[in-house]
Design a protein around this motif. Structure first.
Motif, PDB file in Angstrom:
ATOM      1  N   PHE A  10      18.793 -37.499  -2.881  1.00 28.04           N
ATOM      2  CA  PHE A  10      18.819 -38.721  -2.037  1.00 28.04           C
ATOM      3  C   PHE A  10      17.912 -38.142  -0.615  1.00 28.04           C
ATOM      4  N   GLU A  11      18.172 -36.827  -0.268  1.00 32.26           N
ATOM      5  CA  GLU A  11      17.357 -36.439   0.922  1.00 32.26           C
ATOM      6  C   GLU A  11      15.837 -36.439   0.501  1.00 32.26           C
ATOM      7  N   THR A  12      15.473 -35.664  -0.693  1.00 38.47           N
ATOM      8  CA  THR A  12      14.387 -35.536  -0.936  1.00 38.47           C
ATOM      9  C   THR A  12      13.470 -36.826  -1.090  1.00 38.47           C
ATOM     10  N   TYR A  13      14.098 -37.930  -1.386  1.00 41.36           N
ATOM     11  CA  TYR A  13      13.343 -39.147  -1.616  1.00 41.36           C
ATOM     12  C   TYR A  13      13.544 -39.944  -0.325  1.00 41.36           C
ATOM     13  N   GLY A  14      13.766 -39.411   0.720  1.00 42.63           N
ATOM     14  CA  GLY A  14      14.231 -40.032   2.004  1.00 42.63           C
ATOM     15  C   GLY A  14      15.463 -41.049   2.266  1.00 42.63           C
ATOM     16  N   TYR A  15      16.255 -40.697   1.497  1.00 48.54           N
ATOM     17  CA  TYR A  15      17.506 -41.542   1.654  1.00 48.54           C
ATOM     18  C   TYR A  15      18.775 -40.883   1.890  1.00 48.54           C
ATOM     19  N   GLY A  16      18.442 -39.960   2.834  1.00 46.82           N
ATOM     20  CA  GLY A  16      19.787 -39.084   3.273  1.00 46.82           C
ATOM     21  C   GLY A  16      20.475 -39.980   3.911  1.00 46.82           C
ATOM     22  N   ASP A  17      20.300 -41.106   4.978  1.00 50.92           N
ATOM     23  CA  ASP A  17      21.079 -41.793   5.743  1.00 50.92           C
ATOM     24  C   ASP A  17      22.010 -42.621   4.408  1.00 50.92           C
ATOM     25  N   VAL A  18      21.194 -43.012   3.435  1.00 51.84           N
ATOM     26  CA  VAL A  18      21.798 -44.008   2.428  1.00 51.84           C
ATOM     27  C   VAL A  18      23.045 -43.099   1.868  1.00 51.84           C
ATOM     28  N   TYR A  19      22.564 -41.833   1.520  1.00 47.54           N
ATOM     29  CA  TYR A  19      23.469 -40.908   0.765  1.00 47.54           C
ATOM     30  C   TYR A  19      24.891 -40.898   1.569  1.00 47.54           C
ATOM     31  N   SER A  20      24.860 -40.909   2.950  1.00 46.75           N
ATOM     32  CA  SER A  20      25.827 -40.696   3.993  1.00 46.75           C
ATOM     33  C   SER A  20      26.692 -41.753   3.595  1.00 46.75           C
ATOM     34  N   ARG A  21      26.459 -42.887   3.542  1.00 50.80           N
ATOM     35  CA  ARG A  21      26.910 -44.100   3.197  1.00 50.80           C
ATOM     36  C   ARG A  21      27.646 -44.185   1.958  1.00 50.80           C
ATOM     37  N   PHE A  22      27.063 -43.658   1.040  1.00 50.69           N
ATOM     38  CA  PHE A  22      27.397 -43.834  -0.274  1.00 50.69           C
ATOM     39  C   PHE A  22      28.235 -42.825  -0.852  1.00 50.69           C
ATOM     40  N   GLN A  23      28.452 -41.626  -0.069  1.00 48.18           N
ATOM     41  CA  GLN A  23      29.268 -40.537  -0.371  1.00 48.18           C
ATOM     42  C   GLN A  23      30.603 -40.882  -1.211  1.00 48.18           C
TER      43      GLN A  23
END
Length: 72
Positions: A10-23
């Motif tokens: 997720f972080e590699t593709y620029g979706y680190g914040d999305v991962y935080s919400r989806f964890q």
């Protein structure tokens, strides 16, 4: 896939914040538990999501993409 692998992709593709919400939803649903890291990378290579995407939208598009890949 392990949690740290998911986070890295997720972080590699620029979706680190999305991962935080989806964890938590990812953990509860087990959506990516049996998925290979390369499959999630392939998804992000081919599908562009907004940063405001809802988990249900992500789940729909990921399952749609995964199913379509099986029938190629």
């Amino acid at each position: 896939m392990r949690e740290e692998q998911m986070k890295d992709v997720f972080e590699t593709y620029g979706y680190g914040d999305v991962y935080s919400r989806f964890q938590t939803p990812l953990y509860v649903t087990g959506l990516l538990d049996e998925v290979e890291e390369e499959d999630l990378e392939d998804f992000f290579d081919n599908i562009e999501l907004t940063k405001e995407v809802f988990f249900d939208e992500f789940r729909f598009w990921f399952q749609y993409f995964s199913t379509a890949q099986r029938y190629k």
